[in-house]
Write a protein that holds these residues in place. Structure first.
Motif, short mmCIF file in Angstrom:
data_model
loop_
_atom_site.label_atom_id
_atom_site.label_comp_id
_atom_site.label_asym_id
_atom_site.label_seq_id
_atom_site.Cartn_x
_atom_site.Cartn_y
_atom_site.Cartn_z
N THR A 1 0.85 -1.18 0.00
CA THR A 1 0.00 0.00 0.00
C THR A 1 0.89 1.23 0.00
O THR A 1 1.72 1.41 0.88
CB THR A 1 -0.92 0.02 1.23
OG1 THR A 1 -1.76 -1.15 1.20
CG2 THR A 1 -1.79 1.26 1.24
N ARG B 1 -0.47 4.59 -0.60
CA ARG B 1 -1.19 5.69 0.05
C ARG B 1 -2.67 5.34 0.10
O ARG B 1 -3.20 4.71 -0.81
CB ARG B 1 -1.01 7.00 -0.74
CG ARG B 1 -1.74 8.20 -0.13
CD ARG B 1 -1.62 9.43 -1.02
NE ARG B 1 -2.32 10.57 -0.43
CZ ARG B 1 -3.62 10.82 -0.55
NH1 ARG B 1 -4.37 9.99 -1.25
NH2 ARG B 1 -4.15 11.88 0.02
N THR B 2 -3.33 5.75 1.16
CA THR B 2 -4.78 5.60 1.24
C THR B 2 -5.40 6.96 1.52
O THR B 2 -4.88 7.75 2.31
CB THR B 2 -5.19 4.61 2.35
OG1 THR B 2 -4.72 5.09 3.61
CG2 THR B 2 -4.61 3.24 2.08
N SER C 1 -7.21 4.94 -3.17
CA SER C 1 -6.04 4.36 -2.52
C SER C 1 -5.12 3.85 -3.62
O SER C 1 -5.57 3.42 -4.68
CB SER C 1 -6.43 3.22 -1.58
OG SER C 1 -7.21 2.24 -2.25
N SER D 1 -4.32 2.70 -8.81
CA SER D 1 -5.18 3.45 -7.89
C SER D 1 -6.57 2.85 -7.92
O SER D 1 -7.12 2.58 -8.99
CB SER D 1 -5.24 4.93 -8.27
OG SER D 1 -4.00 5.56 -8.02
#
Length: 286
Positions: free
Chosen positions: A91, A93-94, A99, A123
């Motif tokens: 992951t 970025r959320t 995300s 994404s």
């Protein structure tokens, strides 16, 4: 609206189909998934790039907090082969609406050494939460009715060595883009077809990742033959497709230095543009 087409007598459902079984991943540890690449999605001995993208897309859908791929960019590093594989996700970025994560698929060579096959940056969001407002100059491709288009069973095998993937698909090509099959390629670099899964399963965002890379290469209509391996493929999923067969149109405007681009549009039965893609592929010249 396109003419209605007949559905298979027996229809598989989303989540209980051959495509779902063959793209399944099993979480071994956080961010790590085991999978088995099926020989049923090969062209000659190469695993189809759209199928591979769907496998990684399924792993990312589990790893990220949002369910649907919005944009997926993949670099194909080495040719995948049927059999066991491992997908590793991370992951990046959320956020509230999107995300972002990355994933790579690896296999092991005959000496037990790990070989990375494909790496993806994607994404994800929730397609159900998008507004209905559409402002577009894009138009659906004009295709003859499905019964007037031609599939793999209507002529000789287009690729020497066979294509197992054609048994998994409902693929009916526009006769106007089939000159290559008769030894008379148009030189236009166009390919158009009705597309679906052979077991009748309706399309969803993950199967759109397959749809953009499932037609014969536009290189065939440019007078070239043989394997056309993907170098890079980016897919934009625009909305969740309506039930029914899809229409796929692919064009190539430029072949230079042994590489070409393929721009694809995927339209659903409600005349909506549900996915777009661009890929860079390598061709064999001479």
């Amino acid at each position: 609206m396109p003419e209605a087409v007949s559905a298979p007598d027996v229809r598989a459902t989303i989540g209980a189909s051959e495509f779902d079984r063959d793209t399944a991943v099993v979480r071994r540890a956080p961010g790590v998934y085991d999978t088995d690449l099926s020989a049923g999605w090969t062209i000659i001995n190469a695993v189809n790039g759209g199928y591979l993208l769907a496998v990684l897309g399924r792993a990312l859908a589990d790893a990220l907090p949002h369910p649907d791929p919005f944009t997926v960019s993949a670099h194909y590093l080495t040719a995948s082969r049927p059999g066991p594989a491992v997908v590793r996700t991370e992951t990046v970025r959320t956020g509230r609406t999107l995300s972002t994560g990355q994933a790579s698929l690896v296999q092991y060579d005959d000496d037990g050494e790990e070989v990375e096959r494909i790496r993806v940056l994607a994404s994800y969001g929730d397609l159900a939460g998008l507004p209905d407002d559409v402002r577009t100059a894009a138009k659906p491709p004009e295709l003859p009715p499905l019964e007037h288009c031609l599939g793999p069973d209507d002529g000789p095998a287009p690729i020497e060595g066979g294509s197992a993937i054609t048994d998994r698909l409902l693929l009916k090509l526009d006769p106007a883009t089939l000159g290559w099959a008769l030894g008379q390629p148009s030189g236009k670099g166009e390919m158009r077809a009705w597309f679906g899964l052979a077991d009748g399963r309706d399309a969803d965002p993950l199967s759109l990742l397959l749809a953009v890379d499932a037609l014969p290469p536009t290189a065939f209509e440019l007078g070239l033959s043989g394997w056309v391996p993907t170098v890079e493929l980016t897919v934009h999923v625009r909305c969740r497709p309506a039930p029914g067969p899809l229409r796929v149109a692919i064009t190539t405007r430029n072949l230079a230095g042994g590489f070409l681009e393929e721009d694809a549009e995927v339209w659903d039965s409600a005349d909506r543009l549900v996915a777009q893609s661009r890929q860079l592929a390598r061709v064999r010249l001479g």
